[in-house]
Write a protein that holds these residues in place. Sequence first.
Motif, PDB file in Angstrom:
ATOM      1  N   PRO A 161      33.121  43.607  38.638  1.00 32.18           N
ATOM      2  CA  PRO A 161      31.812  44.033  39.144  1.00 32.18           C
ATOM      3  C   PRO A 161      31.438  43.221  40.378  1.00 32.18           C
ATOM      4  O   PRO A 161      31.781  42.041  40.485  1.00 32.18           O
ATOM      5  CB  PRO A 161      30.873  43.723  37.971  1.00 32.18           C
ATOM      6  CG  PRO A 161      31.536  42.577  37.268  1.00 32.18           C
ATOM      7  CD  PRO A 161      33.014  42.831  37.401  1.00 32.18           C
ATOM      8  N   VAL A 162      30.736  43.860  41.280  1.00 33.51           N
ATOM      9  CA  VAL A 162      30.292  43.180  42.499  1.00 33.51           C
ATOM     10  C   VAL A 162      28.844  43.572  42.786  1.00 33.51           C
ATOM     11  O   VAL A 162      28.552  44.762  42.958  1.00 33.51           O
ATOM     12  CB  VAL A 162      31.175  43.538  43.716  1.00 33.51           C
ATOM     13  CG1 VAL A 162      30.640  42.854  44.975  1.00 33.51           C
ATOM     14  CG2 VAL A 162      32.625  43.152  43.473  1.00 33.51           C
ATOM     15  N   TRP A 163      27.954  42.591  42.773  1.00 33.76           N
ATOM     16  CA  TRP A 163      26.583  42.814  43.246  1.00 33.76           C
ATOM     17  C   TRP A 163      26.582  42.394  44.701  1.00 33.76           C
ATOM     18  O   TRP A 163      26.549  41.214  45.017  1.00 33.76           O
ATOM     19  CB  TRP A 163      25.572  41.991  42.447  1.00 33.76           C
ATOM     20  CG  TRP A 163      24.133  42.383  42.706  1.00 33.76           C
ATOM     21  CD1 TRP A 163      23.425  43.352  42.067  1.00 33.76           C
ATOM     22  CD2 TRP A 163      23.256  41.816  43.683  1.00 33.76           C
ATOM     23  NE1 TRP A 163      22.151  43.442  42.583  1.00 33.76           N
ATOM     24  CE2 TRP A 163      22.017  42.503  43.586  1.00 33.76           C
ATOM     25  CE3 TRP A 163      23.376  40.810  44.634  1.00 33.76           C
ATOM     26  CZ2 TRP A 163      20.923  42.205  44.381  1.00 33.76           C
ATOM     27  CZ3 TRP A 163      22.296  40.520  45.447  1.00 33.76           C
ATOM     28  CH2 TRP A 163      21.083  41.210  45.317  1.00 33.76           C
ATOM     29  N   SER A 164      26.658  43.388  45.579  1.00 37.93           N
ATOM     30  CA  SER A 164      26.754  43.125  47.008  1.00 37.93           C
ATOM     31  C   SER A 164      25.365  43.179  47.631  1.00 37.93           C
ATOM     32  O   SER A 164      24.453  43.831  47.108  1.00 37.93           O
ATOM     33  CB  SER A 164      27.670  44.155  47.663  1.00 37.93           C
ATOM     34  OG  SER A 164      27.896  43.828  49.015  1.00 37.93           O
ATOM     35  N   ASP A 177      22.822  46.047  48.095  1.00 35.81           N
ATOM     36  CA  ASP A 177      23.508  47.072  48.875  1.00 35.81           C
ATOM     37  C   ASP A 177      24.361  47.911  47.918  1.00 35.81           C
ATOM     38  O   ASP A 177      25.451  47.493  47.524  1.00 35.81           O
ATOM     39  CB  ASP A 177      24.380  46.422  49.949  1.00 35.81           C
ATOM     40  CG  ASP A 177      25.013  47.451  50.890  1.00 35.81           C
ATOM     41  OD1 ASP A 177      24.891  48.667  50.616  1.00 35.81           O
ATOM     42  OD2 ASP A 177      25.636  47.038  51.886  1.00 35.81           O
ATOM     43  N   SER A 178      23.872  49.079  47.561  1.00 31.11           N
ATOM     44  CA  SER A 178      24.582  49.934  46.604  1.00 31.11           C
ATOM     45  C   SER A 178      25.870  50.493  47.180  1.00 31.11           C
ATOM     46  O   SER A 178      26.798  50.851  46.431  1.00 31.11           O
ATOM     47  CB  SER A 178      23.671  51.080  46.149  1.00 31.11           C
ATOM     48  OG  SER A 178      23.281  51.886  47.250  1.00 31.11           O
ATOM     49  N   ASN A 179      25.956  50.578  48.514  1.00 26.83           N
ATOM     50  CA  ASN A 179      27.135  51.181  49.144  1.00 26.83           C
ATOM     51  C   ASN A 179      28.378  50.310  49.008  1.00 26.83           C
ATOM     52  O   ASN A 179      29.503  50.827  48.994  1.00 26.83           O
ATOM     53  CB  ASN A 179      26.854  51.445  50.623  1.00 26.83           C
ATOM     54  CG  ASN A 179      25.783  52.494  50.830  1.00 26.83           C
ATOM     55  OD1 ASN A 179      25.722  53.480  50.101  1.00 26.83           O
ATOM     56  ND2 ASN A 179      24.921  52.293  51.817  1.00 26.83           N
ATOM     57  N   THR A 180      28.205  49.014  48.910  1.00 26.16           N
ATOM     58  CA  THR A 180      29.360  48.110  48.845  1.00 26.16           C
ATOM     59  C   THR A 180      29.447  47.384  47.495  1.00 26.16           C
ATOM     60  O   THR A 180      30.283  46.490  47.332  1.00 26.16           O
ATOM     61  CB  THR A 180      29.294  47.056  49.974  1.00 26.16           C
ATOM     62  OG1 THR A 180      28.046  46.355  49.902  1.00 26.16           O
ATOM     63  CG2 THR A 180      29.409  47.732  51.333  1.00 26.16           C
ATOM     64  N   SER A 181      28.603  47.764  46.552  1.00 23.51           N
ATOM     65  CA  SER A 181      28.622  47.149  45.231  1.00 23.51           C
ATOM     66  C   SER A 181      29.544  47.912  44.288  1.00 23.51           C
ATOM     67  O   SER A 181      29.878  49.077  44.535  1.00 23.51           O
ATOM     68  CB  SER A 181      27.208  47.105  44.633  1.00 23.51           C
ATOM     69  OG  SER A 181      26.378  46.225  45.372  1.00 23.51           O
ATOM     70  N   THR A 182      29.955  47.266  43.203  1.00 26.69           N
ATOM     71  CA  THR A 182      30.815  47.880  42.193  1.00 26.69           C
ATOM     72  C   THR A 182      30.176  47.703  40.828  1.00 26.69           C
ATOM     73  O   THR A 182      29.876  46.571  40.421  1.00 26.69           O
ATOM     74  CB  THR A 182      32.212  47.226  42.176  1.00 26.69           C
ATOM     75  OG1 THR A 182      32.795  47.317  43.478  1.00 26.69           O
ATOM     76  CG2 THR A 182      33.115  47.908  41.165  1.00 26.69           C
ATOM     77  N   ASN A 183      29.954  48.802  40.125  1.00 25.61           N
ATOM     78  CA  ASN A 183      29.335  48.741  38.804  1.00 25.61           C
ATOM     79  C   ASN A 183      30.313  48.227  37.757  1.00 25.61           C
ATOM     80  O   ASN A 183      31.524  48.212  37.961  1.00 25.61           O
ATOM     81  CB  ASN A 183      28.835  50.129  38.387  1.00 25.61           C
ATOM     82  CG  ASN A 183      27.625  50.577  39.181  1.00 25.61           C
ATOM     83  OD1 ASN A 183      26.787  49.767  39.567  1.00 25.61           O
ATOM     84  ND2 ASN A 183      27.527  51.868  39.439  1.00 25.61           N
ATOM     85  N   PHE A 184      29.770  47.821  36.621  1.00 24.33           N
ATOM     86  CA  PHE A 184      30.603  47.448  35.488  1.00 24.33           C
ATOM     87  C   PHE A 184      31.289  48.694  34.950  1.00 24.33           C
ATOM     88  O   PHE A 184      30.657  49.753  34.811  1.00 24.33           O
ATOM     89  CB  PHE A 184      29.756  46.815  34.379  1.00 24.33           C
ATOM     90  CG  PHE A 184      29.230  45.450  34.703  1.00 24.33           C
ATOM     91  CD1 PHE A 184      29.974  44.321  34.410  1.00 24.33           C
ATOM     92  CD2 PHE A 184      27.993  45.284  35.298  1.00 24.33           C
ATOM     93  CE1 PHE A 184      29.497  43.051  34.701  1.00 24.33           C
ATOM     94  CE2 PHE A 184      27.498  44.023  35.596  1.00 24.33           C
ATOM     95  CZ  PHE A 184      28.256  42.902  35.293  1.00 24.33           C
ATOM     96  N   GLU A 185      32.567  48.582  34.616  1.00 29.43           N
ATOM     97  CA  GLU A 185      33.321  49.718  34.084  1.00 29.43           C
ATOM     98  C   GLU A 185      33.425  49.623  32.565  1.00 29.43           C
ATOM     99  O   GLU A 185      34.507  49.670  31.991  1.00 29.43           O
ATOM    100  CB  GLU A 185      34.708  49.786  34.714  1.00 29.43           C
ATOM    101  CG  GLU A 185      34.684  50.260  36.149  1.00 29.43           C
ATOM    102  CD  GLU A 185      36.067  50.629  36.657  1.00 29.43           C
ATOM    103  OE1 GLU A 185      36.241  51.769  37.122  1.00 29.43           O
ATOM    104  OE2 GLU A 185      36.965  49.775  36.587  1.00 29.43           O
ATOM    105  N   LEU A 186      32.293  49.489  31.935  1.00 26.07           N
ATOM    106  CA  LEU A 186      32.222  49.465  30.484  1.00 26.07           C
ATOM    107  C   LEU A 186      31.358  50.614  30.001  1.00 26.07           C
ATOM    108  O   LEU A 186      30.538  51.160  30.754  1.00 26.07           O
ATOM    109  CB  LEU A 186      31.632  48.136  29.992  1.00 26.07           C
ATOM    110  CG  LEU A 186      32.476  46.864  30.170  1.00 26.07           C
ATOM    111  CD1 LEU A 186      31.680  45.650  29.714  1.00 26.07           C
ATOM    112  CD2 LEU A 186      33.779  46.953  29.389  1.00 26.07           C
TER     113      LEU A 186
END
Length: 228
Positions: A161-164, A177-186
């Motif tokens: 996960p990445v909170w960008s 920045d939602s465009n460059t963030s990565t959600n948790f894959e759970l």
Amino acid sequence: MAINVNTVYKTVLLILNKEQRGYMTPEEFNKIGSQVQLEIFEKYFEDLNQLTRSPQTDTDYADRIAYLEEKLSPLTRYEAGTSAQEGIVTNAVHRLNTVVYNDLELQRVSRGEYTNINKSPLTKPSLTQPVFIQENNLIYTYPTSVSSNVFLSYIKKPNDPVWSFTSGNTLGVYVYDSNTSTNFELHSSEQTELILRILAYAGIVLNNPQIVQAASAAVQNQNINEKR
């Protein structure tokens, strides 16, 4: 449905603030979040292993296995294998389920087993009885003519996960920045457990999950209002 990384981070910050336990930077959150996600993910396989090894007589047994499989479903893939000169690449594969060629499931064998079965015409791999060997990040299929139209069923490792953020202001405030963030894959049902474990790394142990659920609901409402 994935778990929104912004909701998780804001909930963690909200509880940290209420408990007067300081602040967690985005960098700290991303590192801890990756570790916690991996812990939860790996526990699925431990739970599955225990369930399948223990004799069960009640109907709840099947339900628990089905629920674990549902949690793994966001990370389950069925894709054509990517062929390389040496074999089929499995870099994305964390747990391999099956290898299929022309609707035939290949038998998994070790290198030693392959050596033995290949000696006899009766057991030698054929197009109707293909086998495969998995070594490191490659799958070797036999006979070697089984190289195309091979499909893999597997479970991938979740992406970190990445909170960008951006910090384009003089106050130095982090802006999501939602465009460059990565959600948790759970699985979405893991959101409360995810937050509880992240808080535990920050030194906060909450025995009441409803506190987290209420904080998450407040953050989600805030996010909705901010978009209006």
